[in-house]
Design a protein around this motif. Structure first.
Motif, PDB file in Angstrom:
ATOM      1  N   UNK A 128       0.823  -1.211   0.000  1.00  0.00           N
ATOM      2  CA  UNK A 128       0.000   0.000   0.000  1.00  0.00           C
ATOM      3  C   UNK A 128       0.854   1.256   0.000  1.00  0.00           C
ATOM      4  N   UNK A 129       1.938   1.263   0.767  1.00  0.00           N
ATOM      5  CA  UNK A 129       2.807   2.441   0.833  1.00  0.00           C
ATOM      6  C   UNK A 129       3.429   2.752  -0.518  1.00  0.00           C
ATOM      7  N   UNK A 130       3.670   1.731  -1.316  1.00  0.00           N
ATOM      8  CA  UNK A 130       4.285   1.926  -2.631  1.00  0.00           C
ATOM      9  C   UNK A 130       3.244   1.988  -3.740  1.00  0.00           C
ATOM     10  N   UNK A 131       1.997   1.988  -3.351  1.00  0.00           N
ATOM     11  CA  UNK A 131       0.870   2.135  -4.277  1.00  0.00           C
ATOM     12  C   UNK A 131       0.937   1.127  -5.415  1.00  0.00           C
ATOM     13  N   UNK A 132       1.312  -0.089  -5.073  1.00  0.00           N
ATOM     14  CA  UNK A 132       1.373  -1.138  -6.082  1.00  0.00           C
ATOM     15  C   UNK A 132      -0.027  -1.615  -6.434  1.00  0.00           C
ATOM     16  N   UNK A 133      -0.225  -1.922  -7.694  1.00  0.00           N
ATOM     17  CA  UNK A 133      -1.487  -2.490  -8.129  1.00  0.00           C
ATOM     18  C   UNK A 133      -1.596  -3.934  -7.694  1.00  0.00           C
ATOM     19  N   UNK A 134      -2.697  -4.592  -7.996  1.00  0.00           N
ATOM     20  CA  UNK A 134      -2.858  -6.004  -7.639  1.00  0.00           C
ATOM     21  C   UNK A 134      -1.862  -6.884  -8.385  1.00  0.00           C
ATOM     22  N   UNK A 135      -1.516  -7.995  -7.759  1.00  0.00           N
ATOM     23  CA  UNK A 135      -0.610  -8.950  -8.391  1.00  0.00           C
ATOM     24  C   UNK A 135      -1.239  -9.486  -9.673  1.00  0.00           C
ATOM     25  N   UNK A 136      -0.432  -9.617 -10.705  1.00  0.00           N
ATOM     26  CA  UNK A 136      -0.949  -9.999 -12.016  1.00  0.00           C
ATOM     27  C   UNK A 136      -1.595 -11.384 -12.041  1.00  0.00           C
ATOM     28  N   UNK A 137      -1.207 -12.262 -11.129  1.00  0.00           N
ATOM     29  CA  UNK A 137      -1.808 -13.595 -11.091  1.00  0.00           C
ATOM     30  C   UNK A 137      -2.901 -13.713 -10.033  1.00  0.00           C
ATOM     31  N   UNK A 138      -3.157 -12.626  -9.306  1.00  0.00           N
ATOM     32  CA  UNK A 138      -4.212 -12.654  -8.293  1.00  0.00           C
ATOM     33  C   UNK A 138      -5.447 -11.884  -8.732  1.00  0.00           C
ATOM     34  N   UNK A 139      -5.343 -11.192  -9.843  1.00  0.00           N
ATOM     35  CA  UNK A 139      -6.417 -10.326 -10.315  1.00  0.00           C
ATOM     36  C   UNK A 139      -7.426 -11.120 -11.136  1.00  0.00           C
ATOM     37  N   UNK A 140      -8.688 -10.713 -11.072  1.00  0.00           N
ATOM     38  CA  UNK A 140      -9.731 -11.314 -11.895  1.00  0.00           C
ATOM     39  C   UNK A 140      -9.972 -10.485 -13.143  1.00  0.00           C
ATOM     40  N   UNK A 141     -10.671 -11.059 -14.109  1.00  0.00           N
ATOM     41  CA  UNK A 141     -10.879 -10.373 -15.385  1.00  0.00           C
ATOM     42  C   UNK A 141     -11.679  -9.080 -15.211  1.00  0.00           C
ATOM     43  N   UNK A 142     -12.681  -9.089 -14.357  1.00  0.00           N
ATOM     44  CA  UNK A 142     -13.489  -7.882 -14.167  1.00  0.00           C
ATOM     45  C   UNK A 142     -12.664  -6.741 -13.604  1.00  0.00           C
ATOM     46  N   UNK A 143     -11.827  -7.037 -12.622  1.00  0.00           N
ATOM     47  CA  UNK A 143     -10.970  -5.995 -12.044  1.00  0.00           C
ATOM     48  C   UNK A 143      -9.934  -5.530 -13.054  1.00  0.00           C
ATOM     49  N   UNK A 144      -9.416  -6.462 -13.845  1.00  0.00           N
ATOM     50  CA  UNK A 144      -8.440  -6.142 -14.889  1.00  0.00           C
ATOM     51  C   UNK A 144      -9.012  -5.099 -15.848  1.00  0.00           C
ATOM     52  N   UNK A 145     -10.231  -5.318 -16.318  1.00  0.00           N
ATOM     53  CA  UNK A 145     -10.881  -4.384 -17.241  1.00  0.00           C
ATOM     54  C   UNK A 145     -11.160  -3.055 -16.550  1.00  0.00           C
ATOM     55  N   UNK A 146     -11.572  -3.127 -15.289  1.00  0.00           N
ATOM     56  CA  UNK A 146     -11.877  -1.903 -14.539  1.00  0.00           C
ATOM     57  C   UNK A 146     -10.636  -1.020 -14.387  1.00  0.00           C
ATOM     58  N   UNK A 147      -9.480  -1.628 -14.132  1.00  0.00           N
ATOM     59  CA  UNK A 147      -8.244  -0.859 -13.943  1.00  0.00           C
ATOM     60  C   UNK A 147      -7.845  -0.094 -15.201  1.00  0.00           C
ATOM     61  N   UNK A 148      -8.204  -0.633 -16.349  1.00  0.00           N
ATOM     62  CA  UNK A 148      -7.850   0.022 -17.616  1.00  0.00           C
ATOM     63  C   UNK A 148      -8.825   1.133 -17.984  1.00  0.00           C
ATOM     64  N   UNK A 149      -9.972   1.181 -17.316  1.00  0.00           N
ATOM     65  CA  UNK A 149     -11.005   2.149 -17.658  1.00  0.00           C
ATOM     66  C   UNK A 149     -10.536   3.589 -17.522  1.00  0.00           C
ATOM     67  N   UNK A 150     -10.771   4.371 -18.549  1.00  0.00           N
ATOM     68  CA  UNK A 150     -10.423   5.779 -18.526  1.00  0.00           C
ATOM     69  C   UNK A 150      -8.958   6.082 -18.765  1.00  0.00           C
ATOM     70  N   UNK A 151      -8.144   5.060 -18.942  1.00  0.00           N
ATOM     71  CA  UNK A 151      -6.711   5.284 -19.180  1.00  0.00           C
ATOM     72  C   UNK A 151      -6.464   5.497 -20.674  1.00  0.00           C
ATOM     73  N   UNK A 152      -5.552   6.413 -20.986  1.00  0.00           N
ATOM     74  CA  UNK A 152      -5.230   6.709 -22.382  1.00  0.00           C
ATOM     75  C   UNK A 152      -3.835   6.210 -22.761  1.00  0.00           C
ATOM     76  N   UNK A 153      -3.234   5.439 -21.880  1.00  0.00           N
ATOM     77  CA  UNK A 153      -1.882   4.939 -22.115  1.00  0.00           C
ATOM     78  C   UNK A 153      -1.864   3.891 -23.223  1.00  0.00           C
ATOM     79  N   UNK A 154      -0.664   3.605 -23.709  1.00  0.00           N
ATOM     80  CA  UNK A 154      -0.481   2.493 -24.613  1.00  0.00           C
ATOM     81  C   UNK A 154      -0.591   1.196 -23.822  1.00  0.00           C
ATOM     82  N   UNK A 155      -0.963   0.126 -24.491  1.00  0.00           N
ATOM     83  CA  UNK A 155      -1.240  -1.127 -23.793  1.00  0.00           C
ATOM     84  C   UNK A 155       0.023  -1.698 -23.148  1.00  0.00           C
ATOM     85  N   UNK A 156       1.173  -1.584 -23.809  1.00  0.00           N
ATOM     86  CA  UNK A 156       2.414  -2.102 -23.206  1.00  0.00           C
ATOM     87  C   UNK A 156       2.804  -1.275 -21.984  1.00  0.00           C
TER      88      UNK A 156
END
Length: 261
Positions: A128-156
């Motif tokens: 939490x102190x380092x503001x890390x996102x969820x672990x890539x193997x612990x995340x579900x598909x719904x949360x994965x899509x939600x995290x990308x919402x509103x972002x304008x970054x490149x996919x990589x």
């Protein structure tokens, strides 16, 4: 750089070698790698105690002591662990050693001195102190899509952003995008829901396959891009010469035929 699959293998190696042994002493050979700790303080916290379990979040390895404290290891660009008898001497580029009363020691080896070593009372607080996102193997598909919402970054760039999803770096983002058939410069705003679903499934499959293959190029499936990410490398699918492009300051490898913009 060690990414999630490598760190997961380090965690398993730690479990197989260093758990439940009484710690005799520690040696810090590179104090610059310590975060909010001193060599003396780290030594006092570990001496006469034992590691009871491990966990991982993204690229961070946590080793829980019987006192409740956790040793935190980040492996930087080239770090690894090495376990063996104390009388053999430490491997070259050893930066930190945990010596056990059994006569064995666990060495943290880092040629480029870019890792991190710390103590924490809570892995969750550290994340939490380092503001890390969820672990890539612990995340579900719904949360994965939600995290990308509103972002304008490149996919990589987004896949490599540790504050979005923790654990993926330059190499595995290339591999994931290759299997998803996406150009590394494609924007998140260009993706449809079905694209995100495919990206999520490929992310999980690539990371798990790398772990199951012991991150060994010779054991990886022939369809993987990683063994071909080099000058004159060719796509394992269509045999077209691979190309590179700069994304967020990193060199991205891709197939111009299979990953058209």
């Amino acid at each position: 750089m060690p990414e999630l699959p490598e760190v997961e293998l380090f965690r398993r190696y730690f479990n197989a070698t260093a758990l439940h042994q009484s710690i005799d002493r520690t040696q810090v050979l590179a104090p610059s790698l310590l975060v909010d700790a001193s060599p003396q303080g780290l030594g006092r916290a570990l001496k006469r105690n034992r590691f009871q379990s491990t966990s991982r979040h993204g690229k961070y390895l946590f080793a829980q002591l019987d006192t409740g404290k956790c040793l935190v290891l980040h492996f930087g660009m080239s770090g690894r662990l090495d376990y063996g008898k104390r009388d053999r001497g430490p491997p070259e580029y050893t930066r930190f050693s945990v010596r056990f009363e059994s006569g064995y020691q666990l060495d943290y080896v880092a040629p480029r001195k870019l890792g991190r070593i710390a103590l924490t009372d809570s892995p969750e607080a550290w994340v939490a102190q380092r503001q890390l996102g969820p672990d890539a193997l612990a995340i579900g598909e719904e949360e994965f899509v939600h995290l990308a919402g509103g972002r304008r970054a490149g996919v990589k760039s987004w896949l490599m952003d540790q504050q979005s999803i923790a654990g993926i770096g330059n190499e595995y983002s290339d591999e994931i995008l290759f299997h998803a058939g996406m150009h590394p410069q494609r924007k998140l705003t260009e993706l449809r829901k079905s694209d995100f679903g495919r990206l999520f499934k490929k992310m999980r499959a690539v990371l798990q396959t790398a772990i199951d293959s012991d991150v060994d190029a010779e054991q990886l499936p022939r369809a993987f891009l990683l063994p071909h990410r080099h000058r004159d490398g060719r796509c394992p699918g269509c045999d077209v010469r691979l190309e590179t492009v700069k994304v967020a300051g990193r060199t991205a490898w891709f197939c111009p035929k299979c990953q058209q913009r």
